[in-house]
Design an enzyme around this catalytic site. Structure first.
Site, PDB file in Angstrom:
ATOM      1  N   HIS A  83      18.176   2.315  -6.983  1.00  0.00           N
ATOM      2  CA  HIS A  83      17.101   1.571  -6.325  1.00  0.00           C
ATOM      3  C   HIS A  83      16.610   2.351  -5.102  1.00  0.00           C
ATOM      4  CE1 HIS A  83      14.984  -1.461  -4.004  1.00  0.00           C
ATOM      5  NE2 HIS A  83      15.868  -1.326  -3.024  1.00  0.00           N
ATOM      6  N   ASP A 122     -12.174  19.535  -1.265  1.00  0.00           N
ATOM      7  CA  ASP A 122     -10.952  19.284  -2.035  1.00  0.00           C
ATOM      8  C   ASP A 122      -9.767  19.661  -1.153  1.00  0.00           C
ATOM      9  OD1 ASP A 122      -8.894  19.113  -4.078  1.00  0.00           O
ATOM     10  OD2 ASP A 122     -10.508  19.299  -5.540  1.00  0.00           O
ATOM     11  N   TRP A 145      22.631   6.092  -1.901  1.00  0.00           N
ATOM     12  CA  TRP A 145      21.640   7.173  -1.860  1.00  0.00           C
ATOM     13  C   TRP A 145      22.034   8.267  -0.883  1.00  0.00           C
ATOM     14  CZ3 TRP A 145      17.767   8.714   1.868  1.00  0.00           C
ATOM     15  CH2 TRP A 145      17.905   8.097   3.117  1.00  0.00           C
ATOM     16  N   SER A 168       8.544  19.264  -4.957  1.00  0.00           N
ATOM     17  CA  SER A 168       7.256  18.593  -5.036  1.00  0.00           C
ATOM     18  C   SER A 168       6.767  18.192  -3.650  1.00  0.00           C
ATOM     19  CB  SER A 168       7.387  17.362  -5.933  1.00  0.00           C
ATOM     20  OG  SER A 168       6.345  16.471  -5.696  1.00  0.00           O
ATOM     21  N   SER A 169       7.633  17.601  -2.834  1.00  0.00           N
ATOM     22  CA  SER A 169       7.134  17.181  -1.516  1.00  0.00           C
ATOM     23  C   SER A 169       6.825  18.361  -0.625  1.00  0.00           C
ATOM     24  CB  SER A 169       8.086  16.267  -0.751  1.00  0.00           C
ATOM     25  OG  SER A 169       9.077  15.756  -1.499  1.00  0.00           O
ATOM     26  N   HIS A 180      17.315  11.210   9.113  1.00  0.00           N
ATOM     27  CA  HIS A 180      16.528  10.472  10.094  1.00  0.00           C
ATOM     28  C   HIS A 180      15.060  10.896  10.116  1.00  0.00           C
ATOM     29  CE1 HIS A 180      15.664   7.518  13.005  1.00  0.00           C
ATOM     30  NE2 HIS A 180      14.879   8.425  13.531  1.00  0.00           N
ATOM     31  N   GLU A 186      13.529  11.894   7.698  1.00  0.00           N
ATOM     32  CA  GLU A 186      13.024  11.315   6.453  1.00  0.00           C
ATOM     33  C   GLU A 186      12.515   9.884   6.658  1.00  0.00           C
ATOM     34  OE1 GLU A 186      12.343  12.203   3.425  1.00  0.00           O
ATOM     35  OE2 GLU A 186      12.159  10.217   2.508  1.00  0.00           O
ATOM     36  N   TYR A 239      11.170   8.743   9.218  1.00  0.00           N
ATOM     37  CA  TYR A 239       9.863   8.840   9.875  1.00  0.00           C
ATOM     38  C   TYR A 239       8.798   9.397   8.948  1.00  0.00           C
ATOM     39  CZ  TYR A 239      11.632   6.809  13.920  1.00  0.00           C
ATOM     40  OH  TYR A 239      12.172   5.879  14.753  1.00  0.00           O
ATOM     41  N   SER A 271      -3.676   2.318  11.847  1.00  0.00           N
ATOM     42  CA  SER A 271      -4.581   2.753  12.910  1.00  0.00           C
ATOM     43  C   SER A 271      -6.014   2.936  12.406  1.00  0.00           C
ATOM     44  CB  SER A 271      -4.092   4.062  13.533  1.00  0.00           C
ATOM     45  OG  SER A 271      -2.788   3.924  14.012  1.00  0.00           O
ATOM     46  N   HIS A 280      23.086   8.650  15.227  1.00  0.00           N
ATOM     47  CA  HIS A 280      23.206   7.184  15.260  1.00  0.00           C
ATOM     48  C   HIS A 280      23.597   6.608  13.905  1.00  0.00           C
ATOM     49  CE1 HIS A 280      18.562   7.007  14.637  1.00  0.00           C
ATOM     50  NE2 HIS A 280      19.151   6.855  13.482  1.00  0.00           N
ATOM     51  N   HIS A 281      23.569   7.427  12.868  1.00  0.00           N
ATOM     52  CA  HIS A 281      24.076   6.961  11.574  1.00  0.00           C
ATOM     53  C   HIS A 281      25.580   7.188  11.462  1.00  0.00           C
ATOM     54  CE1 HIS A 281      20.074   6.258   9.867  1.00  0.00           C
ATOM     55  NE2 HIS A 281      19.718   7.287  10.621  1.00  0.00           N
ATOM     56  N   THR A 331       7.187   4.477  20.259  1.00  0.00           N
ATOM     57  CA  THR A 331       6.899   3.447  19.257  1.00  0.00           C
ATOM     58  C   THR A 331       6.260   2.239  19.926  1.00  0.00           C
ATOM     59  OG1 THR A 331       8.886   4.225  18.129  1.00  0.00           O
ATOM     60  CG2 THR A 331       7.883   2.220  17.294  1.00  0.00           C
ATOM     61  N   LYS A 346       2.641   2.711  20.575  1.00  0.00           N
ATOM     62  CA  LYS A 346       1.809   2.480  19.398  1.00  0.00           C
ATOM     63  C   LYS A 346       1.551   1.000  19.184  1.00  0.00           C
ATOM     64  CE  LYS A 346       2.337   6.462  16.684  1.00  0.00           C
ATOM     65  NZ  LYS A 346       0.979   6.513  16.237  1.00  0.00           N
ATOM     66  N   ARG A 398      27.747  -4.117   3.284  1.00  0.00           N
ATOM     67  CA  ARG A 398      26.681  -3.749   2.354  1.00  0.00           C
ATOM     68  C   ARG A 398      27.284  -3.097   1.126  1.00  0.00           C
ATOM     69  NH1 ARG A 398      23.938   1.700   5.039  1.00  0.00           N
ATOM     70  NH2 ARG A 398      22.710   1.656   3.130  1.00  0.00           N
TER      71      ARG A 398
HETATM   72  C1  HEM Z   1      12.902   2.004  17.050  1.00  0.00           C
HETATM   73  C2  HEM Z   1      13.131   2.651  15.960  1.00  0.00           C
HETATM   74  C3  HEM Z   1      14.465   2.713  15.208  1.00  0.00           C
HETATM   75  C4  HEM Z   1      15.742   2.699  15.670  1.00  0.00           C
HETATM   76  C5  HEM Z   1      16.188   2.600  17.105  1.00  0.00           C
HETATM   77  C6  HEM Z   1      16.616   2.799  14.523  1.00  0.00           C
HETATM   78  C7  HEM Z   1      18.006   2.829  14.567  1.00  0.00           C
HETATM   79  C8  HEM Z   1      18.833   2.883  13.469  1.00  0.00           C
HETATM   80  C9  HEM Z   1      20.266   2.978  13.513  1.00  0.00           C
HETATM   81  C10 HEM Z   1      21.095   3.064  14.783  1.00  0.00           C
HETATM   82  C11 HEM Z   1      20.729   3.009  12.225  1.00  0.00           C
HETATM   83  C12 HEM Z   1      22.165   3.174  11.770  1.00  0.00           C
HETATM   84  C13 HEM Z   1      22.835   1.880  11.566  1.00  0.00           C
HETATM   85  C14 HEM Z   1      24.185   2.021  10.946  1.00  0.00           C
HETATM   86  O1  HEM Z   1      24.301   2.645   9.860  1.00  0.00           O
HETATM   87  O2  HEM Z   1      25.132   1.472  11.516  1.00  0.00           O
HETATM   88  C15 HEM Z   1      19.587   2.920  11.379  1.00  0.00           C
HETATM   89  C16 HEM Z   1      19.652   2.918   9.994  1.00  0.00           C
HETATM   90  C17 HEM Z   1      18.535   3.066   9.193  1.00  0.00           C
HETATM   91  N1  HEM Z   1      17.214   3.086   9.598  1.00  0.00           N
HETATM   92 FE1  HEM Z   1      16.561   2.863  11.493  1.00  0.00          FE
HETATM   93  N2  HEM Z   1      15.859   2.855  13.403  1.00  0.00           N
HETATM   94  C18 HEM Z   1      14.546   2.812  13.780  1.00  0.00           C
HETATM   95  C19 HEM Z   1      13.448   2.871  12.965  1.00  0.00           C
HETATM   96  C20 HEM Z   1      13.506   3.088  11.604  1.00  0.00           C
HETATM   97  C21 HEM Z   1      12.362   3.344  10.766  1.00  0.00           C
HETATM   98  C22 HEM Z   1      10.924   3.439  11.250  1.00  0.00           C
HETATM   99  C23 HEM Z   1      12.835   3.505   9.518  1.00  0.00           C
HETATM  100  C24 HEM Z   1      12.101   3.792   8.224  1.00  0.00           C
HETATM  101  C25 HEM Z   1      10.872   3.622   7.997  1.00  0.00           C
HETATM  102  C26 HEM Z   1      14.269   3.318   9.558  1.00  0.00           C
HETATM  103  C27 HEM Z   1      15.081   3.407   8.453  1.00  0.00           C
HETATM  104  C28 HEM Z   1      16.443   3.312   8.485  1.00  0.00           C
HETATM  105  C29 HEM Z   1      17.283   3.426   7.323  1.00  0.00           C
HETATM  106  C30 HEM Z   1      16.806   3.693   5.889  1.00  0.00           C
HETATM  107  C31 HEM Z   1      18.598   3.247   7.754  1.00  0.00           C
HETATM  108  C32 HEM Z   1      19.847   3.151   6.919  1.00  0.00           C
HETATM  109  C33 HEM Z   1      20.287   4.377   6.281  1.00  0.00           C
HETATM  110  C34 HEM Z   1      21.509   4.128   5.463  1.00  0.00           C
HETATM  111  O3  HEM Z   1      22.605   4.047   6.028  1.00  0.00           O
HETATM  112  O4  HEM Z   1      21.384   4.019   4.230  1.00  0.00           O
HETATM  113  N3  HEM Z   1      14.637   3.074  10.839  1.00  0.00           N
HETATM  114  N4  HEM Z   1      18.436   2.846  12.155  1.00  0.00           N
HETATM  115 CU    CU Z   2      18.075   7.121  11.822  1.00  0.00          CU
END
Ligand code: HEM
Ligand code: CU
Lengths: 535, 181
Positions: free
Chosen positions: A81, A110, A146, A173-174, A257, A259, A261, A272, A306-307, A332, A335, A454
């Site tokens: 997924h 183009d 993933w 591709s990307s 990370h 990614e 963004y 916008s 932070h991950h 952010t 914005k 999870r």
């Molecule tokens: C203010 C902005 C953001 C902050 C401070 C933030 C912070 C965090 C933190 C600390 C985690 C890790 C949590 C953990 O695993 O314990 C996390 C996970 C994640 N964030 Fe964010 N995030 C932000 C914005 C975004 C945005 C814009 C996206 C995507 C469009 C995003 C997508 C994700 C994803 C996919 C994960 C989980 C990844 C995984 O473990 O599978 N985050 N974020």
């Molecule tokens: Cu992150």
């Protein structure tokens, strides 16, 4: 540049034909509009496939206990997924929008590299056929999540090399798509379309493209190391041979990370464009929007830790990643402020693209807040790997990235097809989506805070009620997307004739060409009037 | 569409962009040595040195005023067919003094086996202060069918170990090696 214009018109062998007929048109096309359409349709298909997997997950989680699928298959579903939604739905949708809109927005005939453009698209169906086929292989598809953490991912069955190869293809591709975007924006802008006059969607895509070419190769490196660890006796991540599995996490999140963004910056661009149109005011703080986007992109490279707060980093690293992550909230916030300020005292109307954009601003902000909570290192020890994280990233990705894509489709569909969509049905689609999405994801915050991990197929009894609510939301949201498919097909086939400008408040070059946009636009570079600057 | 100016500009720009992404592929690999170096300096991942320190007398002196608990832990990597455990699970030690203890391993199969123990120290920053003069983990270990072995480790805790650390855990994971590798 005057000579340039001249060349275009004297160039012989320039035949202005329409599209070729039949299947060949789509297989061999180098036309940015055709390729944009292909990307968008492919993305829609993947959205439905990935969505069905999500519904399998939510159906299993409707009640505690194991009822529908076995745990190994459940894990394959969570992994597939995510891979499909990230690489198959969200990213290709934005590339599709870029293909359709960037040349028109900067006044180019183009994309810069049309033939490569064809390749970047046609790699994808192969990559995803291969990825999906792994579900039928001995040992099943990938089931490690993933994030592909070793050593678990190394236990994947026969599917393993196919998964890696599929990821390589998606990456190639990307990267090709991104290079095309950069070359188009740098080299193909019409005279007078200076960088600081570009619409924000163009700006956000330019920055996204740089992120893509910087981090997709790093992911490619990481998965190659996994491959050689498994088949060629290297020990990058194998402790027995002196490697370290934690190293994989560093490399993965150095990609991971930025990614996230990559999936949200183009969304920022889309809203916008839309909010000024329906507020009938120019975008508030255009320059600060550009700088904020660049700042976010830069910061995204230094927050990957932070991950990994819980892997055992030293205190100084925890603090660094914590503060750097929180810093992202500043641009952010700029914005979000600018979007709200654009609406402030505007003559607002609420057509469907605007509804999705407003929902984006509100719900994305909720996701940003939960992100900030997760960024607090000591608190993350509790939240990490719980449903709270799931709630966080789904808020930023579904009512964030996906809603912006929906908004973009409703906004530009009349330009693409020459027909207006059915406003009444699209509003029903909108309301079902917002309600569905919140019923689906908001309770997951509670589940996570209460400690539900999870990626589990079963859970303790006290989590039952909110899981049921969440699953009901999932089915509302999921099924209402079929309405979206219906609306799009209906609009392609029939519908009221759209005007060239389509929206009363729309500015920008794309609205100066007829609707539907002719097969070739801006063979002759347009004059950029101040009114059309910033789109 | 075939504007020569644009074609030329593309020819200049596009190879640079491709080169950049190839370089970033290399950068991914560069993170590997970078990570090892950083971990070596800081001992962050709990990895102790993979070779012996010299038995240079007690260069930093023995600090008898301080007692540290060293805990011994063992684990088997999945599918490693050994019995593997520390002979004692904890010891009270003074920093600077040499100690010896051993781990016991028994091959549970009726085949020749090769194993390798990989050490890790917690808390991570203590790893650099956990000095081994001799360790079975420096080498691969060969086992005859059913053979049982007493494998010694000789160590010392550096007196420079941070003040607040009172318990250090040494853990070994035993891995099965492919005999041909
Ligand atoms: C203010 C902005 C953001 C902050 C401070 C933030 C912070 C965090 C933190 C600390 C985690 C890790 C949590 C953990 O695993 O314990 C996390 C996970 C994640 N964030 Fe964010 N995030 C932000 C914005 C975004 C945005 C814009 C996206 C995507 C469009 C995003 C997508 C994700 C994803 C996919 C994960 C989980 C990844 C995984 O473990 O599978 N985050 N974020
Ligand atoms: Cu992150």
């Amino acid at each position: 540049m005057a000579a340039t214009t001249h060349d275009v018109h004297d160039g012989h062998g320039e035949h202005h034909h329409g599209p070729a007929k039949g299947l060949g048109r789509w297989l061999f096309t180098t036309n940015h509009k055709d390729i944009g359409t292909l990307y968008l349709l492919f993305s829609l298909l993947m959205f439905l496939v990935g969505g069905s997997m999500a519904l399998i997950i939510r159906a299993e989680l409707f009640q505690p206990g194991l009822q529908l699928v076995d745990p190994h298959f459940f894990n394959q579903m969570t992994t597939m997924h995510a891979l499909i939604m990230v690489f198959g739905a969200v990213m290709p949708a934005f590339v599709g929008l870029a293909n359709w809109m960037l040349p028109m927005m900067v006044g180019a005939p183009d994309m810069a590299l049309p033939r490569m453009n064809n390749w970047s698209f046609w790699i994808l169906p192969f990559a995803f056929t291969m990825l999906l086929s792994t579900l039928f292989m001995p040992g099943g598809g990938p089931a490690s999540g993933w994030t592909l953490y070793p050593p678990l991912v190394l236990q994947t069955g026969d599917a393993f090399p196919f998964v890696i190869l599929a990821i390589h293809l998606m990456g190639i591709s990307s990267i090709m798509g991104a290079i095309n975007v950069i070359a188009t924006i740098f080299n193909m802008r019409a005279p007078g379309m200076t960088l600081m006059r570009m619409p924000l969607f163009v700006w956000t895509w330019l920055i996204t493209a740089f992120l893509l070419i910087a981090v997709m190769p790093v992911l490619a490196g990481a998965v190659t190391m996994l491959l050689t660890d498994r088949y060629f006796a290297t020990s990058f991540f194998n402790a027995a041979g002196g490697g370290d599995p934690v190293l994989f996490q560093h490399i993965f999140w150095f990609f991971g990370h930025p990614e996230v963004y990559i999936m949200i910056l183009p969304a920022f661009g889309v809203v916008s464009q839309i909010i000024p149109t329906f507020s009938r005011k120019p975008l508030f703080g255009y320059h600060s929007m550009v700088y904020a986007t660049a700042a976010i992109a830069f910061l995204s490279f230094i927050v990957w830790g932070h991950h990994m707060f819980t892997v055992g980093m030293p205190l100084t690293a925890e603090l660094f990643f914590m503060y750097a992550t929180m810093l992202i909230a500043v641009p952010t916030g700029v914005k979000v402020f600018n979007w709200v300020a654009t609406m402030w005292r505007g003559a607002m109307t609420f057509e469907t693209p605007m509804l999705f954009s407003i929902a984006f601003v509100i719900l994305f902000t909720i996701g940003g807040f939960s992100g900030l909570m997760l960024a607090i290192a000591p608190a993350d020890f509790q939240y990490h790997d719980t449903y709270f994280v799931v709630a966080h990233f789904h808020y930023v990705l579904v009512p964030g990235a996906v809603f912006s894509i929906m908004a973009a489709v409703y906004y530009w569909l009349p330009k693409w097809t020459g027909h207006m969509y059915n406003e009444r049905l699209s509003r029903i689609h909108f309301w079902l989506s917002v309600i569905g999405v919140n019923v689906l994801f908001f309770p997951q915050h509670f589940l996570g805070l209460a400690g539900m991990p999870r990626r589990v197929p079963d859970y303790a009894l006290q989590f039952t009620e909110w899981n049921m609510v969440s699953s009901i939301g999932a089915f509302i949201y999921g099924i209402s997307q079929l309405l979206f498919v219906y609306i799009v097909i209906q609009t392609i086939r029939a519908g009221d004739k759209a005007t060239d400008r389509v929206w009363e408040g729309a500015h920008g070059l794309e609205w100066t060409v007829p609707s539907p946009a002719p097969y070739h636009t801006f063979d002759k570079p347009p004059k950029i009037s101040t009114a059309d600057a910033h789109g | 569409m075939t504007n020569p100016d644009i074609t030329r500009a593309n020819r200049r720009l596009v190879p640079k962009l491709f080169l950049f992404s190839i370089a970033m592929f290399g950068f991914g690999y560069l993170l590997v040595p970078l990570y090892d170096v950083i971990c070596d300096i800081t001992g962050l991942n709990g990895k102790t040195a993979s070779s012996a320190v010299a038995m240079d007398g007690n260069a930093n002196g023995v600090d008898t005023s301080r007692t540290i608990t060293v805990e011994f832990v063992s684990s088997l990597n999945s599918g490693a067919p050994w019995e593997f455990r520390p002979a004692v699970t904890r010891m009270q030690v003074h920093p600077g003094e040499f100690y010896e203890m051993s781990y016991v391993a028994r091959n549970l199969t009726d085949q020749d086996m090769v194993g390798q123990a990989v050490p890790s120290v917690a808390p991570g920053p203590a790893a650099v202060h956990f000095q081994k003069i001799e360790c079975f983990c420096f080498d691969r270990q060969d086992f005859a069918p059913g053979e049982s072995k007493d494998m010694p480790v000789m160590f010392r805790i550096d007196p420079r170990l941070a003040e607040h650390v009172n318990v250090v855990t040494l853990s070994y994971t035993f891995f099965k090696l492919d005999p041909s590798s």
